[in-house]
Design a protein around this motif. Structure first.
Motif, short mmCIF file in Angstrom:
data_model
loop_
_atom_site.label_atom_id
_atom_site.label_comp_id
_atom_site.label_asym_id
_atom_site.label_seq_id
_atom_site.Cartn_x
_atom_site.Cartn_y
_atom_site.Cartn_z
N SER A 181 -17.53 1.45 -35.35
CA SER A 181 -17.18 2.23 -34.16
C SER A 181 -16.74 3.63 -34.56
CB SER A 181 -16.06 1.54 -33.37
OG SER A 181 -16.50 0.31 -32.86
N VAL A 182 -17.11 4.62 -33.75
CA VAL A 182 -16.70 6.01 -33.95
C VAL A 182 -16.33 6.61 -32.61
CG1 VAL A 182 -18.03 6.44 -36.06
CG2 VAL A 182 -19.09 6.81 -33.83
N SER A 183 -15.45 7.61 -32.66
CA SER A 183 -15.06 8.34 -31.47
C SER A 183 -15.68 9.73 -31.52
CB SER A 183 -13.53 8.45 -31.37
OG SER A 183 -12.96 7.17 -31.21
N VAL A 184 -16.20 10.18 -30.38
CA VAL A 184 -16.88 11.47 -30.31
C VAL A 184 -16.19 12.32 -29.24
CG1 VAL A 184 -19.11 12.63 -30.10
CG2 VAL A 184 -19.02 10.22 -30.81
N PRO A 185 -15.63 13.48 -29.61
CA PRO A 185 -15.01 14.35 -28.62
C PRO A 185 -16.03 14.83 -27.59
CG PRO A 185 -14.35 14.97 -30.84
CD PRO A 185 -15.48 14.00 -30.98
N ILE A 186 -15.58 15.06 -26.38
CA ILE A 186 -16.48 15.45 -25.30
C ILE A 186 -17.25 16.72 -25.65
CG2 ILE A 186 -14.69 16.77 -24.08
CD1 ILE A 186 -16.00 15.79 -21.45
N SER A 187 -18.53 16.68 -25.38
CA SER A 187 -19.47 17.80 -25.59
C SER A 187 -19.59 18.21 -27.05
CB SER A 187 -19.07 19.01 -24.73
OG SER A 187 -19.10 18.68 -23.37
N GLN A 188 -19.34 17.29 -27.98
CA GLN A 188 -19.47 17.61 -29.40
C GLN A 188 -20.39 16.60 -30.10
OE1 GLN A 188 -15.92 18.41 -31.62
NE2 GLN A 188 -14.96 19.57 -29.96
N THR A 189 -20.86 17.01 -31.29
CA THR A 189 -21.68 16.17 -32.16
C THR A 189 -20.94 15.92 -33.46
OG1 THR A 189 -23.73 17.06 -31.23
CG2 THR A 189 -23.88 16.00 -33.40
N ILE A 190 -20.91 14.68 -33.90
CA ILE A 190 -20.29 14.35 -35.18
C ILE A 190 -21.36 13.84 -36.15
CG2 ILE A 190 -18.04 13.83 -34.15
CD1 ILE A 190 -18.70 10.82 -34.66
N THR A 191 -21.12 14.06 -37.43
CA THR A 191 -22.01 13.54 -38.47
C THR A 191 -21.38 12.27 -39.05
OG1 THR A 191 -22.85 15.74 -39.03
CG2 THR A 191 -23.10 14.02 -40.70
N ILE A 192 -22.19 11.23 -39.15
CA ILE A 192 -21.76 9.95 -39.72
C ILE A 192 -22.53 9.76 -41.02
CG2 ILE A 192 -21.53 7.47 -39.32
CD1 ILE A 192 -21.96 8.12 -36.29
N ASN A 193 -21.82 9.42 -42.11
CA ASN A 193 -22.55 9.22 -43.36
C ASN A 193 -22.00 8.04 -44.15
OD1 ASN A 193 -20.48 10.20 -45.33
ND2 ASN A 193 -20.79 12.15 -44.25
N GLY A 194 -22.81 7.57 -45.07
CA GLY A 194 -22.45 6.44 -45.92
C GLY A 194 -23.46 6.28 -47.02
N ARG A 195 -23.47 5.09 -47.62
CA ARG A 195 -24.41 4.79 -48.70
C ARG A 195 -24.91 3.36 -48.54
NH1 ARG A 195 -22.94 6.41 -54.53
NH2 ARG A 195 -24.99 7.38 -54.51
N VAL A 196 -26.11 3.12 -49.06
CA VAL A 196 -26.70 1.79 -49.02
C VAL A 196 -27.33 1.50 -50.38
CG1 VAL A 196 -28.85 2.72 -48.04
CG2 VAL A 196 -28.36 0.27 -47.84
#
Length: 201
Positions: free
Chosen positions: A109-124
Motif C-alpha cells: 500500500s502507498v499513499s499519494v498526495p492529491i494531484s501528485q505523482t509518486i515514484t515507487i521502486n524496488g528490486r526483484v
C-alpha cells in the motif's frame, strides 16, 4: 624442418631437466575429452532467463481531500533454463517501509498526495539452479509511478507499468540483498497546485 623439430625437442628436454632440479614446474600436456562442470562455477546456459512484470493492478482503499491510498499488486515472471524450482525474492523499497515477498507476486500500500505523482521502486531476483547444484540469481531494479488525479474519488487514482532495469547476475544459495541501489525518489509535483479539496463524487 628437421632443425626446427630438433630445437623443439631440445627445449622440452631442457624444461624437463629444470623441473627435475626444481627450477620450473612441468606438466605433460593433457587432452580432456569430456570436461565436467566444477562445483562453484555456474553453467552459463542455466542462467535465469529474462524477467518480466505483468501490468500492475491496484485497488483504492482510501480517498480524502488530501490524497488517496491504494494497494498495488505486481506479478513477475521468468524462466529457469535448466528446469527445477524457481526461487523468487521481491521487495518494494520506497516510498514508505520495505515490503518483501518470496513469491513472484508482491502487494503493498502507498499513499499519494492529491494531484501528485509518486515514484515507487524496488528490486526483484529470480534464482535458478544449474546442473551441478549452484544457484544463480538475476537481479533487477524495478520502478513505476502512481498518481492522484485530483478528480472525484471514483476516478482518483492511476498507475503506470513496471519498468525493469540493471540486470545483474549473482551466485548465491540464499536471496541476495535487495536493498535499494538508487536514491529514494521524492514525489514529483504536478503542474496542478494542490488545494486540499476534491470534487464531490
Amino acid at each position: 624442418m628437421d632443425s626446427v623439430q630438433g630445437r623443439e625437442l631440445d627445449r622440452r628436454e631442457v624444461l624437463r631437466r629444470l623441473a627435475a632440479a626444481g627450477a620450473v614446474g612441468w606438466a605433460s600436456p593433457m587432452i580432456i575429452s569430456s570436461p565436467a562442470s566444477a562445483a562453484g562455477v555456474f553453467t552459463a546456459k542455466c542462467a535465469p532467463g529474462v524477467v518480466t512484470a505483468g501490468a500492475p493492478s491496484f485497488s483504492q482503499t482510501g480517498c480524502t481531500g488530501t490524497g488517496t491510498t491504494i494497494t498495488v499488486t505486481i506479478t513477475f515472471a521468468g524462466p529457469c533454463r535448466c528446469g527445477g524450482v524457481s526461487t523468487w525474492c521481491v521487495q518494494k523499497n520506497s516510498p514508505g517501509g520495505v515490503v518483501s515477498s518470496t513469491t513472484p507476486t508482491i502487494s503493498f500500500s502507498v499513499s499519494v498526495p492529491i494531484s501528485q505523482t509518486i515514484t515507487i521502486n524496488g528490486r526483484v531476483a529470480l534464482g535458478c539452479t544449474d546442473r551441478d547444484g549452484d544457484r544463480q540469481f538475476a537481479v533487477y531494479n524495478w520502478t513505476m509511478t502512481a498518481r492522484d488525479n485530483g478528480t472525484a474519488c471514483t476516478t482518483a487514482s492511476s498507475v503506470t507499468p513496471v519498468v525493469l532495469t540493471g540486470r545483474t547476475l549473482v551466485t548465491s544459495i540464499a536471496c541476495p540483498s535487495l536493498a535499494s541501489m538508487m536514491p529514494t525518489s521524492a514525489p514529483a509535483t504536478s503542474t496542478t497546485r494542490s488545494t486540499g479539496t476534491r470534487p464531490p463524487g
